[in-house]
Structure formats: C-alpha cells, structure tokens
Write a protein that holds these residues in place. Structure first.
Motif, mmCIF file in Angstrom:
data_model
loop_
_atom_site.group_PDB
_atom_site.id
_atom_site.type_symbol
_atom_site.label_atom_id
_atom_site.label_comp_id
_atom_site.label_asym_id
_atom_site.label_seq_id
_atom_site.Cartn_x
_atom_site.Cartn_y
_atom_site.Cartn_z
ATOM 1 N N ASP A 1 1.922 3.418 12.369
ATOM 2 C CA ASP A 1 1.493 2.387 13.322
ATOM 3 C C ASP A 1 0.007 2.060 13.142
ATOM 4 O O ASP A 1 -0.398 0.896 13.237
ATOM 5 C CB ASP A 1 1.751 2.866 14.755
ATOM 6 N N TYR A 2 -0.785 3.095 12.871
ATOM 7 C CA TYR A 2 -2.224 2.865 12.706
ATOM 8 C C TYR A 2 -2.509 2.006 11.467
ATOM 9 O O TYR A 2 -3.296 1.052 11.518
ATOM 10 C CB TYR A 2 -2.970 4.201 12.599
ATOM 11 N N VAL A 3 -1.864 2.350 10.332
ATOM 12 C CA VAL A 3 -2.084 1.583 9.099
ATOM 13 C C VAL A 3 -1.591 0.151 9.266
ATOM 14 O O VAL A 3 -2.259 -0.809 8.858
ATOM 15 C CB VAL A 3 -1.387 2.267 7.903
ATOM 16 N N THR A 4 -0.427 -0.004 9.913
ATOM 17 C CA THR A 4 0.130 -1.349 10.119
ATOM 18 C C THR A 4 -0.777 -2.195 11.004
ATOM 19 O O THR A 4 -0.996 -3.386 10.753
ATOM 20 C CB THR A 4 1.530 -1.241 10.739
ATOM 21 N N GLY A 5 -1.324 -1.582 12.069
ATOM 22 C CA GLY A 5 -2.207 -2.321 12.954
ATOM 23 C C GLY A 5 -3.554 -2.626 12.324
ATOM 24 O O GLY A 5 -4.157 -3.670 12.597
ATOM 25 N N THR A 6 -4.050 -1.739 11.478
ATOM 26 C CA THR A 6 -5.354 -1.929 10.836
ATOM 27 C C THR A 6 -5.293 -2.967 9.730
ATOM 28 O O THR A 6 -6.241 -3.745 9.539
ATOM 29 C CB THR A 6 -5.849 -0.592 10.257
ATOM 30 N N ILE B 1 7.527 -3.847 6.263
ATOM 31 C CA ILE B 1 6.958 -3.897 7.615
ATOM 32 C C ILE B 1 7.415 -5.203 8.273
ATOM 33 O O ILE B 1 7.113 -6.303 7.788
ATOM 34 C CB ILE B 1 5.417 -3.863 7.568
ATOM 35 N N LYS B 2 8.123 -5.086 9.371
ATOM 36 C CA LYS B 2 8.617 -6.265 10.082
ATOM 37 C C LYS B 2 7.527 -6.824 10.986
ATOM 38 O O LYS B 2 6.612 -6.128 11.397
ATOM 39 C CB LYS B 2 9.859 -5.908 10.881
ATOM 40 N N MET B 3 7.682 -8.089 11.336
ATOM 41 C CA MET B 3 6.697 -8.751 12.180
ATOM 42 C C MET B 3 6.621 -8.091 13.552
ATOM 43 O O MET B 3 5.530 -7.939 14.122
ATOM 44 C CB MET B 3 7.054 -10.235 12.331
ATOM 45 N N SER B 4 7.744 -7.655 14.084
ATOM 46 C CA SER B 4 7.746 -6.982 15.391
ATOM 47 C C SER B 4 6.959 -5.678 15.349
ATOM 48 O O SER B 4 6.269 -5.316 16.306
ATOM 49 C CB SER B 4 9.188 -6.719 15.837
ATOM 50 N N GLN B 5 7.038 -4.986 14.223
ATOM 51 C CA GLN B 5 6.283 -3.737 14.074
ATOM 52 C C GLN B 5 4.781 -4.015 14.015
ATOM 53 O O GLN B 5 3.973 -3.243 14.550
ATOM 54 C CB GLN B 5 6.738 -3.012 12.798
ATOM 55 N N LYS B 6 4.409 -5.120 13.384
ATOM 56 C CA LYS B 6 2.988 -5.490 13.314
ATOM 57 C C LYS B 6 2.442 -5.797 14.711
ATOM 58 O O LYS B 6 1.345 -5.355 15.078
ATOM 59 C CB LYS B 6 2.802 -6.700 12.397
ATOM 60 N N LEU B 7 3.203 -6.530 15.493
ATOM 61 C CA LEU B 7 2.752 -6.897 16.829
ATOM 62 C C LEU B 7 2.622 -5.673 17.729
ATOM 63 O O LEU B 7 1.646 -5.538 18.479
ATOM 64 C CB LEU B 7 3.735 -7.904 17.443
ATOM 65 N N LEU C 1 0.861 -1.184 0.000
ATOM 66 C CA LEU C 1 0.000 0.000 0.000
ATOM 67 C C LEU C 1 0.896 1.233 0.000
ATOM 68 O O LEU C 1 1.822 1.334 0.810
ATOM 69 C CB LEU C 1 -0.915 0.016 1.223
ATOM 70 N N ILE C 2 0.612 2.163 -0.915
ATOM 71 C CA ILE C 2 1.422 3.389 -1.017
ATOM 72 C C ILE C 2 0.505 4.596 -0.867
ATOM 73 O O ILE C 2 -0.417 4.791 -1.661
ATOM 74 C CB ILE C 2 2.167 3.456 -2.375
ATOM 75 N N LEU C 3 0.775 5.384 0.166
ATOM 76 C CA LEU C 3 -0.019 6.589 0.447
ATOM 77 C C LEU C 3 0.868 7.837 0.513
ATOM 78 O O LEU C 3 0.444 8.871 1.037
ATOM 79 C CB LEU C 3 -0.767 6.418 1.771
ATOM 80 N N ILE C 4 2.045 7.757 -0.010
ATOM 81 C CA ILE C 4 2.994 8.878 0.055
ATOM 82 C C ILE C 4 2.385 10.127 -0.574
ATOM 83 O O ILE C 4 1.770 10.071 -1.638
ATOM 84 C CB ILE C 4 4.302 8.517 -0.682
ATOM 85 N N GLY C 5 2.560 11.288 0.097
ATOM 86 C CA GLY C 5 2.112 12.552 -0.460
ATOM 87 C C GLY C 5 0.671 12.899 -0.167
ATOM 88 O O GLY C 5 0.168 13.907 -0.672
#
Length: 395
Positions: free
Chosen positions: A133-138, A150-156, A118-122
């Motif tokens: 963090d919000y996009v990764t968690g959602t 996105i690393k697995m630790s960042q997802k958790l 997913l690319i939302l730059i700009g």
C-alpha cells in the motif's frame, strides 16, 4: 574488484559491430562488477541496461542516460534506491534480491513519470507492514508492483492511508537499521575469527573448504566473500586444466631433430607420393569452422592443428614450401594439401630405377604402412626435352 572497461563493453556489444557510442542494449550480468561507471559517457543511447548478478552496492553514474527505459539491477548488494531521478524515460526497474531496507528511499522515483513497473521481490523492505500500500500510494504512476497488476481502486485506497502507513514504515526501517549495524559487527567478527583459523592451515584446498563449511548470514558482505571464493575456485580449475593441456602436449621432434608422425585427432588421411609432389588428403570434420584449422608446412614435414589437436607427417624429400597450396572441399570438408618437391629433376633418374613411380600411403586398414607399385617409368617419355642430357642407365 572487477571494473567496467572499454574492452569489456566492446566485447558485449558484438551484436552492434562493437560500436559502443550507438549501443542501445547492453548486458553486463555475472561479471562481479562492484561499481557502475563510464557507461553514461560511452553509451548515451542505451535503452536497456542489464547489470544483474553482480556486486554493485550503490546506484550511481547513470543520470546522463536520458533514453534508458529498462534497468535491471537484480541480485546485487544495493541497500537503498537513489540517483535515478534524471532517468526521464525509465519504464521498468528491477531490484529483485537486493538488501533494500530503507523503503522510503523509493520516494526519489516520484518524478519518474514514465515508470510503470517496479520489482522489489526478495528485499528486506518487502516484509514491512503495509509495504504494498505504501509503494502504491507513493508511486501512483505504477501499473505493476512485484509483477502483480495494480488496480485503480487499490491506488485510490493507498492514497487515503499513505500518511499513516508511512509512519509505520519509518519505524520499521529504523529498527532494521539497528539490526543491520549489529549484523555488520557480527559478520566482521566472525570473518576475523575464520581468517585466523584458515591462516593456521597450509593447504589451500583445506582453507577453501573451511570457508564453505562455515555458517554465514545473508548480507552484502557475505555475498561479496562468496563471489571472491567462487572466483578463486574458477581460477584454480582453469590452472589445473591448463596444466593438464601442457602435460598432454606430445613431443613433436626426436632428440636428433627428426619430426615425429602424429595423429592426435585420429583423422582419416591419404598421402599420395608422386614423382613431383606430395598430396595429403585429411578427413576434417565436415561442419568444423575453418578458423579452427591451422596448417604449417615446413621443408621436411607438415603440421595441421584441428581444434588444438595435432596431425603431423614427416617426409623423406624436401618440400618447396613457397609453392605449397591448401584447399578445403565445400562438400566433404576434407583438407587437400599439395606440396611440390624441391629437387624434382634430380630425382627423376633415381625414380626411374624403381619398378613403380607411384607410392600411396593411407590410414585405411588395407593400406596402412604399405606401398603400392604401379607400372614402370620410361625415362625417354619423361625427359623428352632436347636440352636435358639423359645418361644411360646401368643395369
């Protein structure tokens, strides 16, 4: 407003022999398209759809594209993510440089289990606190956000703080909505004032200059106006170029109707004037596609168009156009035009009175505007048919 038409889609599907029902990849970028329509009915097998650099303000009419894997909507006027839930095969979504302020709208992508990039730059939402963090968690199915892994630790970690981050995001986008409404009113007011000033100017070039000199805000309305004036500029340039071409078109005939001799393309040529035919050799560029060459053979002249530039030569004797032939050398690219003369038998006697029967014209310096007389003609050797009455020549 530019619409998606069947003619446009077929034009862009030349790689698929202009067949749109089996099309798997389609690029409609930089067409000033304002709405997505028809594609889900015409091209249901699409896997790649490129719609970047247009004026699309809403994602719609794509739910039947079950095989779509990559959707590029970069550089458009989109303000929220929507109507993508039924794209089961969607793997990559590019929304670069749009106007997405409603970040919570990405929650509609939760059911797109195959989505990996997913690319939302700009977009304005990228400036919100805890955006990543919000996009990764959602969307835990993502492997990449804004071209970063996105690393697995960042997802958790994002899953643990999702609820608190979402509350912050909701407040920030509410403030953005207020600012956006104020911006719409401000931009509309400035546009009205500018149009009133431009209405007082008669010269079109001056009006266009006033638009480009005016200060503007970065918003969908401004982007639409910019596209509009870019289109006006292109149309104006095309009109000027057309007028120049029309102005440069040379006169092909004299007032009396006699064809002029022309060589716009400055091509080398050689004309052989035999007793029974004219043979014109024209030095066409070796690698020029034959589709760029047009030949018109008339009773008293021949005209060759090479990439729109004309070569025309007139003749003193009439040509038998039905028996004329045109050939092109596969080695040199030269064009050879053979044009039999209409009244060959009648001219034999007249030709025999001349000192030579071969007159050659050439575009070379040595032969330009001159003729070469070669030998004499024996009337008996030419008219050896017993059925032909040969009158005695009077000295």
């Amino acid at each position: 407003m530019v619409k998606i038409t069947e003619a446009l889609v077929r034009k862009k599907s030349e790689h698929n022999e202009c067949l749109i029902s089996t099309l798997e990849e389609l690029s409609l970028h930089q067409e000033d398209i304002e709405r997505i329509e028809h594609l889900q009915n015409w091209c249901r097998d699409l896997k790649i759809l490129l719609l970047q650099s247009n004026l699309i303000s809403k994602i719609e009419n794509l739910h039947k594209l079950k095989k779509l894997e990559y959707l590029n909507l970069a550089i458009n006027n989109i303000e929220r993510v929507e109507n993508l839930e039924q794209l089961e095969s969607l793997t990559k979504l590019d929304l670069t440089l749009n106007f997405i302020g409603e970040l919570t709208s990405i929650e509609c992508l939760k059911g797109n289990y195959n989505l990996r990039e997913l690319i939302l730059i700009g977009n304005p939402c990228c400036d919100y606190p805890h955006y990543r963090d919000y996009v990764t968690g959602t969307l835990p199915q993502l492997n990449s956000l804004d071209c970063e892994e996105i690393k697995m630790s960042q997802k958790l970690q994002a899953q643990k703080t999702l609820s608190s981050h979402r509350a912050v995001i909701v407040q920030k986008q509410a403030n953005y909505f207020i600012e956006r409404d104020e911006q719409k009113l401000r931009v509309a007011h400035k546009k009205t004032e500018l149009e009133a000033e431009m209405a007082e100017v008669d010269d079109e070039d001056s009006r266009i200059k006033m638009f480009w000199d005016a200060k503007s805000e970065h918003c969908p309305e401004t982007r639409t106006d910019i596209a509009k004036y870019h289109k006006l500029g292109r149309e104006k340039r095309n009109t000027e170029q057309h007028d120049k071409k029309m102005h440069r078109t040379p006169a092909l005939f004299a007032p009396c109707g006699r064809p002029y001799n022309l060589n716009q393309a400055k091509l080398p040529f050689h004309l052989s004037d035999e007793y029974n035919e004219y043979m014109l050799q024209l030095g066409i560029y070796k690698h020029l596609d034959t589709s760029q060459i047009k030949v018109d053979i008339e009773p008293n002249y021949v005209r060759v168009s090479v990439k729109g530039k004309l070569f025309q030569m007139s003749f003193s004797e009439e040509i038998k156009t039905t028996e004329a032939s045109v050939q092109r050398s596969q080695i040199t690219g030269y064009l050879v035009i053979k044009m039999p003369k209409l009244h060959v038998n009648e001219m034999i006697i007249v030709r025999s009175r001349q000192q030579g029967n071969n007159v050659n014209y050439s575009s070379t310096k040595e032969g330009k505007g001159q003729s070469d007389l070669k030998g004499t003609v024996d009337i008996k050797t030419i008219c050896n048919n017993e059925d032909v009455d040969v009158p005695e020549l009077i000295d």
